[in-house]
Design a protein around this motif. Structure first.
Motif, short mmCIF file in Angstrom:
data_model
loop_
_atom_site.label_atom_id
_atom_site.label_comp_id
_atom_site.label_asym_id
_atom_site.label_seq_id
_atom_site.Cartn_x
_atom_site.Cartn_y
_atom_site.Cartn_z
N SER A 16 78.66 56.81 72.65
CA SER A 16 79.16 55.56 73.23
C SER A 16 79.64 54.60 72.16
O SER A 16 80.71 53.97 72.30
CB SER A 16 78.07 54.90 74.08
OG SER A 16 77.77 55.68 75.21
N LYS A 17 78.88 54.47 71.08
CA LYS A 17 79.28 53.52 70.03
C LYS A 17 80.48 54.03 69.23
O LYS A 17 81.26 53.24 68.70
CB LYS A 17 78.09 53.21 69.13
CG LYS A 17 76.96 52.50 69.86
CD LYS A 17 75.97 51.82 68.93
CE LYS A 17 76.55 50.54 68.37
NZ LYS A 17 75.54 49.74 67.65
N CYS A 18 80.62 55.33 69.16
CA CYS A 18 81.80 55.88 68.49
C CYS A 18 83.05 55.75 69.37
O CYS A 18 84.15 55.51 68.88
CB CYS A 18 81.57 57.35 68.14
SG CYS A 18 80.42 57.59 66.76
N ALA A 19 82.87 55.89 70.68
CA ALA A 19 83.99 55.74 71.59
C ALA A 19 84.41 54.27 71.72
O ALA A 19 85.60 53.97 71.88
CB ALA A 19 83.64 56.32 72.96
N HIS A 20 83.43 53.37 71.65
CA HIS A 20 83.69 51.94 71.83
C HIS A 20 83.03 51.16 70.69
O HIS A 20 82.00 50.50 70.89
CB HIS A 20 83.17 51.48 73.19
CG HIS A 20 83.64 52.31 74.34
ND1 HIS A 20 84.95 52.29 74.77
CD2 HIS A 20 83.00 53.21 75.13
CE1 HIS A 20 85.09 53.13 75.79
NE2 HIS A 20 83.92 53.70 76.01
N PRO A 21 83.56 51.25 69.49
CA PRO A 21 82.92 50.64 68.32
C PRO A 21 82.80 49.13 68.39
O PRO A 21 82.00 48.53 67.66
CB PRO A 21 83.82 51.08 67.16
CG PRO A 21 85.14 51.40 67.79
CD PRO A 21 84.81 51.94 69.14
N GLY A 22 83.55 48.48 69.28
CA GLY A 22 83.45 47.04 69.40
C GLY A 22 82.33 46.58 70.30
O GLY A 22 82.03 45.38 70.37
N GLY A 23 81.67 47.52 70.99
CA GLY A 23 80.61 47.16 71.92
C GLY A 23 79.22 47.44 71.37
O GLY A 23 79.07 48.09 70.33
#
Length: 455
Positions: free
Chosen positions: A245-252
């Motif tokens: 999840s953090k790799c797919a959405h690094p801004g979240g």
């Protein structure tokens, strides 16, 4: 507003809970894999996070909490069950989901805001996997797509272990196409006998971990407040969710708070079919254990401590609830919840403290507070459960006899007649409550009017 402090597994500390948006508190909880009846251990996270959902709704307001709990309806266990029974996979999952909903309703669990089935979100999973491949966090090998653990420097932060420790201590799938033993499957090929969907990597199906990341993103966004589940999911499932999840959405932030409930035992031992102590929720319900009793026993132990289900605890819970229900008027259940109850729940869902407070309410005659608290806890609805309604029987004559015998015994110091009457009443299924204020007799679940003639 009530102060809320929750234990965050990510930081291993209790922290003040302040939602990202108080008008939309967001929570995701890993739900069941639907191939058989929910066992007693499956009920614990459902009840724990139902309490949290109810509490957050009470604090922040109705309609201000979004609660997502998924159904895993694509899994190798489901495929195996279909092969063994000859039933279709859809028939198995539809039936099992219906069972789950029925059994959880019986133990007072509310329906979450969203209950996504994994098979309904395959497109979102494919999109997330493709994005991870494009960003260099995943690779294609031998028809599989795998997440590269080495591409995420924070891997292991939730469970507090290094990758080397994980490899040494975990049973990982040995596959020649993996670059690292800890790399995990995002997509795998399907043959003609198992479910499959078209994808850029051929016909296949998603790995387990990607479903929760995709569905939580679609329903709650790239940052949400709470992610929950049993502590057996902390590694590898939740660790892998964080990574992808953090790799797919690094801004979240993905999930800001992680909450994990401890496991359940039965009579001091791990629940196991081989030990003969394995129960489904339906087994207990069909044997005459009310859903409210199951829920009460679960709440009597703090969610972060191991829970030991015993027949004795169930019997005590039955007696306590009957006593409390006798004090609850149907019109009282919608009143305001006392601050003491909210404060106790605000201290990391301290349900044992809440139950202790309810005993104090009864002793103090605070029956309206008792009723509204039971409603918040999911232990009573618009009316008392049918099983807890006492038979319409006049026990005043027996109460007068016992009162007179007790009064005489206080003078003579001979309590033999008191003991005799009490024993006969108990044998007839009458609960005997004696206090300074007098004698109270309440018909119990095993009340037998015929035996009263012998008293």
């Amino acid at each position: 507003m009530t102060m809320i402090r929750l234990y965050n597994s990510k930081t291993r500390s209790r922290e003040e809970f302040v939602p990202i948006n108080p008008k939309n508190v967001r929570m995701y909880v890993c739900g069941p894999t639907v191939y058989e009846r929910a066992h007693l251990g499956n009920a614990r996270p459902a009840i724990v996070f139902d309490i949290l959902y109810r509490f957050l709704t009470e604090v922040f307001g109705a309609g201000q909490v979004t609660y997502v709990r998924n159904f895993t309806d694509v899994d190798d266990k489901i495929n195996a069950r279909a092969a063994a029974t000859g039933l279709s996979i859809r028939d198995i999952t539809d039936t099992t989901i219906a069972w789950y909903m029925e059994d959880m309703a019986a133990v007072g669990v509310l329906e979450p805001t969203h209950m996504p089935r994994a098979t309904e979100w395959i497109g979102a999973m494919v999109d997330m996997i493709a994005d991870l491949v494009e960003k260099g966090h995943a690779y294609v090998a031998d028809g599989h797509v795998l997440f590269s653990v080495e591409s995420f420097s924070e891997y292991g932060a939730l469970s507090g272990r290094s990758v080397d420790d994980m490899i040494a201590g975990a049973r990982v799938e040995v596959a020649p196409y993996k670059r690292n033993p800890m790399d995990f499957v995002l997509w795998k090929p399907s043959d003609k006998d198992v479910p499959g969907w078209d994808s850029p990597w051929g016909r296949g199906r998603p790995g387990w971990h990607i479903e929760c990341s995709a569905m939580s993103y679609e329903l709650l966004g790239e940052s949400f407040d709470i992610h929950g589940g049993g502590n057996d999911l902390q590694f590898p499932h939740h660790e892998n969710e964080i990574a992808q999840s953090k790799c797919a959405h690094p801004g979240g932030d993905f999930a800001r708070f992680w909450m994990h409930n401890e496991m359940l035992q039965v009579e001091g031992k791990k629940m196991s079919k081989s030990l003969g102590n394995f129960f489904t929720v339906r087994d207990l319900l069909d044997s005459g254990v009310p859903g409210e009793v199951i829920r009460f026993v679960m709440l009597s132990t703090h969610y972060r401590k191991p829970m030991d289900w015993t027949a004795e605890k169930a019997q005590e819970a039955d007696k306590t609830l009957r006593k409390w229900y006798a004090k609850v008027d149907a019109n009282d259940t919608s009143g305001p919840v006392p601050a003491e109850i909210l404060n106790a729940l605000g201290e990391d869902l301290n349900t044992p403290r809440v139950l202790s407070l309810l005993h104090e309410f009864v002793s103090a005659g605070r029956f309206a507070d008792l009723a509204s608290s039971l409603t918040l806890l999911g232990l009573v609805g618009d009316h008392k459960p049918e099983w807890a309604v006492s038979p319409d029987v006049d026990l005043s004559r027996h109460a007068e006899r016992l009162t007179a015998a007790r009064k005489a015994a206080m003078m003579t110091k001979d309590f033999s007649e008191v003991d005799r009457l009490k024993a006969r009443l108990l044998d007839a299924g009458v609960e005997v409550r004696m206090s300074k204020s007098g004698v109270e007799l309440v018909p119990g679940s095993d009340f037998d009017a015929g035996k009263l003639e012998e008293v």
